[in-house]
Design a protein around this motif. Structure first.
Motif, PDB file in Angstrom:
ATOM      1  N   ALA A  11       0.686  -1.398  -0.117  1.00 51.38           N
ATOM      2  CA  ALA A  11      -0.026  -0.018   0.148  1.00 51.38           C
ATOM      3  C   ALA A  11       0.844   1.249   0.083  1.00 51.38           C
ATOM      4  N   GLU A  12       1.783   1.255   0.825  1.00 49.02           N
ATOM      5  CA  GLU A  12       2.770   2.431   0.857  1.00 49.02           C
ATOM      6  C   GLU A  12       3.465   2.682  -0.461  1.00 49.02           C
ATOM      7  N   ARG A  13       3.818   1.577  -1.095  1.00 48.70           N
ATOM      8  CA  ARG A  13       4.694   1.811  -2.405  1.00 48.70           C
ATOM      9  C   ARG A  13       3.650   2.218  -3.501  1.00 48.70           C
ATOM     10  N   THR A  14       2.384   1.802  -3.578  1.00 46.94           N
ATOM     11  CA  THR A  14       1.220   2.361  -4.446  1.00 46.94           C
ATOM     12  C   THR A  14       1.045   3.891  -4.042  1.00 46.94           C
ATOM     13  N   ALA A  15       1.054   3.929  -2.703  1.00 44.76           N
ATOM     14  CA  ALA A  15       0.571   5.528  -2.341  1.00 44.76           C
ATOM     15  C   ALA A  15       1.758   6.280  -3.014  1.00 44.76           C
ATOM     16  N   LEU A  16       3.214   6.027  -3.011  1.00 48.27           N
ATOM     17  CA  LEU A  16       4.135   6.644  -3.459  1.00 48.27           C
ATOM     18  C   LEU A  16       4.308   6.886  -4.865  1.00 48.27           C
ATOM     19  N   ALA A  17       3.670   5.999  -5.390  1.00 52.39           N
ATOM     20  CA  ALA A  17       3.573   5.953  -6.998  1.00 52.39           C
ATOM     21  C   ALA A  17       2.614   6.967  -7.497  1.00 52.39           C
ATOM     22  N   ARG A  19       1.769   9.573  -5.697  1.00 54.72           N
ATOM     23  CA  ARG A  19       2.035  10.944  -5.292  1.00 54.72           C
ATOM     24  C   ARG A  19       3.075  11.495  -6.536  1.00 54.72           C
ATOM     25  N   ARG A  20       3.928  10.491  -7.032  1.00 51.47           N
ATOM     26  CA  ARG A  20       4.882  10.709  -8.128  1.00 51.47           C
ATOM     27  C   ARG A  20       3.992  11.210  -9.009  1.00 51.47           C
ATOM     28  N   THR A  21       2.920  10.461  -9.508  1.00 54.20           N
ATOM     29  CA  THR A  21       2.120  10.805 -10.710  1.00 54.20           C
ATOM     30  C   THR A  21       1.563  12.410 -10.330  1.00 54.20           C
ATOM     31  N   ALA A  22       0.848  12.577  -9.207  1.00 56.98           N
ATOM     32  CA  ALA A  22       0.406  14.064  -8.992  1.00 56.98           C
ATOM     33  C   ALA A  22       1.444  14.944  -9.157  1.00 56.98           C
ATOM     34  N   VAL A  27       3.723  19.285 -12.090  1.00 57.87           N
ATOM     35  CA  VAL A  27       4.890  20.071 -12.885  1.00 57.87           C
ATOM     36  C   VAL A  27       4.484  20.318 -14.415  1.00 57.87           C
ATOM     37  N   GLY A  28       4.015  19.141 -14.944  1.00 52.11           N
ATOM     38  CA  GLY A  28       3.512  19.496 -16.306  1.00 52.11           C
ATOM     39  C   GLY A  28       2.542  20.629 -16.464  1.00 52.11           C
ATOM     40  N   SER A  29       1.726  20.693 -15.449  1.00 44.25           N
ATOM     41  CA  SER A  29       0.644  21.896 -15.445  1.00 44.25           C
ATOM     42  C   SER A  29       1.372  23.115 -15.350  1.00 44.25           C
ATOM     43  N   LEU A  30       2.327  23.263 -14.449  1.00 40.21           N
ATOM     44  CA  LEU A  30       3.155  24.440 -14.291  1.00 40.21           C
ATOM     45  C   LEU A  30       3.833  24.831 -15.538  1.00 40.21           C
ATOM     46  N   ILE A  31       4.435  23.887 -16.321  1.00 38.07           N
ATOM     47  CA  ILE A  31       4.993  24.099 -17.598  1.00 38.07           C
ATOM     48  C   ILE A  31       4.126  24.589 -18.557  1.00 38.07           C
ATOM     49  N   GLY A  32       2.858  24.027 -18.588  1.00 39.12           N
ATOM     50  CA  GLY A  32       2.036  24.329 -19.462  1.00 39.12           C
ATOM     51  C   GLY A  32       1.367  25.732 -19.379  1.00 39.12           C
ATOM     52  N   ASP A  57      -6.238  16.460  -6.993  1.00 33.88           N
ATOM     53  CA  ASP A  57      -7.165  15.459  -6.918  1.00 33.88           C
ATOM     54  C   ASP A  57      -6.574  14.178  -6.949  1.00 33.88           C
ATOM     55  N   LEU A  58      -5.501  13.949  -7.411  1.00 37.04           N
ATOM     56  CA  LEU A  58      -4.823  12.762  -7.380  1.00 37.04           C
ATOM     57  C   LEU A  58      -4.267  12.674  -5.995  1.00 37.04           C
ATOM     58  N   ALA A  59      -3.390  13.524  -5.779  1.00 38.12           N
ATOM     59  CA  ALA A  59      -2.930  13.470  -4.257  1.00 38.12           C
ATOM     60  C   ALA A  59      -3.950  13.059  -3.066  1.00 38.12           C
ATOM     61  N   LEU A  60      -4.783  13.706  -3.246  1.00 38.32           N
ATOM     62  CA  LEU A  60      -5.923  13.577  -2.115  1.00 38.32           C
ATOM     63  C   LEU A  60      -6.617  12.044  -2.144  1.00 38.32           C
ATOM     64  N   THR A  61      -6.682  11.845  -3.335  1.00 42.88           N
ATOM     65  CA  THR A  61      -7.421  10.569  -3.518  1.00 42.88           C
ATOM     66  C   THR A  61      -6.338   9.262  -3.006  1.00 42.88           C
ATOM     67  N   ALA A  62      -5.219   9.587  -3.385  1.00 44.75           N
ATOM     68  CA  ALA A  62      -4.077   8.622  -3.029  1.00 44.75           C
ATOM     69  C   ALA A  62      -3.710   8.631  -1.511  1.00 44.75           C
ATOM     70  N   ARG A  63      -3.945   9.625  -1.047  1.00 42.18           N
ATOM     71  CA  ARG A  63      -3.851   9.855   0.519  1.00 42.18           C
ATOM     72  C   ARG A  63      -5.117   8.944   1.265  1.00 42.18           C
ATOM     73  N   ARG A  64      -6.281   9.163   0.634  1.00 45.57           N
ATOM     74  CA  ARG A  64      -7.210   8.597   1.314  1.00 45.57           C
ATOM     75  C   ARG A  64      -7.355   7.320   1.350  1.00 45.57           C
ATOM     76  N   ARG A  65      -6.894   6.704  -0.067  1.00 44.79           N
ATOM     77  CA  ARG A  65      -6.955   5.348  -0.271  1.00 44.79           C
ATOM     78  C   ARG A  65      -5.916   4.557   0.727  1.00 44.79           C
ATOM     79  N   TYR A  66      -4.664   5.352   1.048  1.00 46.86           N
ATOM     80  CA  TYR A  66      -3.535   4.674   1.525  1.00 46.86           C
ATOM     81  C   TYR A  66      -3.962   4.763   2.972  1.00 46.86           C
ATOM     82  N   ARG A  67      -4.483   5.678   3.537  1.00 50.27           N
ATOM     83  CA  ARG A  67      -5.257   5.805   4.891  1.00 50.27           C
ATOM     84  C   ARG A  67      -5.999   4.675   5.081  1.00 50.27           C
ATOM     85  N   ASP A  68      -7.099   4.461   4.277  1.00 51.12           N
ATOM     86  CA  ASP A  68      -8.144   3.541   4.327  1.00 51.12           C
ATOM     87  C   ASP A  68      -7.390   2.040   4.490  1.00 51.12           C
ATOM     88  N   GLY A  69      -6.585   1.875   3.485  1.00 49.64           N
ATOM     89  CA  GLY A  69      -5.768   0.751   3.476  1.00 49.64           C
ATOM     90  C   GLY A  69      -5.085   0.228   4.443  1.00 49.64           C
TER      91      GLY A  69
END
Length: 113
Positions: A11-17, A19-22, A27-32, A57-69
């Motif tokens: 679960a922690e590895r998935t949450a870290l992945a 977070r990296r995606t978010a 960063v892509g949005s800031l470049i955009g 949204d991605l970061a908050l969803t990942a955080r919630r799913r990690y917390r629940d898991g």
């Protein structure tokens, strides 16, 4: 000899992945934000802002799913098998579509110059 897998590490590895995606989306949005407005005008600002909101949204969803898991793992419960919630999937699909259309518009605008 291999040691048994530590409970909760998957679960922690998935949450870290996620977070990296978010972070990558942010960063892509800031470049955009820097590249798109001169070419697309207000649409460039809107797409960049949408990307930033999506990254939050991605970061908050990942955080919630990690917390629940992790709560289930600590309690010794069987973690319920569940897929991606429909709302999250719909938000991700809609955002991807809008960003894809903006990318197409960007390419067309550059090609016509």
């Amino acid at each position: 000899m291999t040691s048994p897998a530590d409970r909760g590490m998957q679960a922690e590895r998935t949450a870290l992945a996620w977070r990296r995606t978010a972070l990558s989306v942010a960063v892509g949005s800031l470049i955009g934000l820097r590249v798109l407005p001169p070419q697309l005008g207000p649409l460039g600002y809107a797409v960049a802002a949408l990307g930033l909101v999506w990254s939050v949204d991605l970061a908050l969803t990942a955080r919630r799913r990690y917390r629940d898991g992790s709560r289930h793992v600590r309690a010794g419960d069987v973690v319920p098998a569940r897929g991606v919630p429909a709302r999250t999937l719909a938000r991700t699909a809609a955002t991807t579509g809008v960003v894809g259309l903006a990318a197409l518009a960007f390419v067309v605008v550059i090609a016509l110059r």
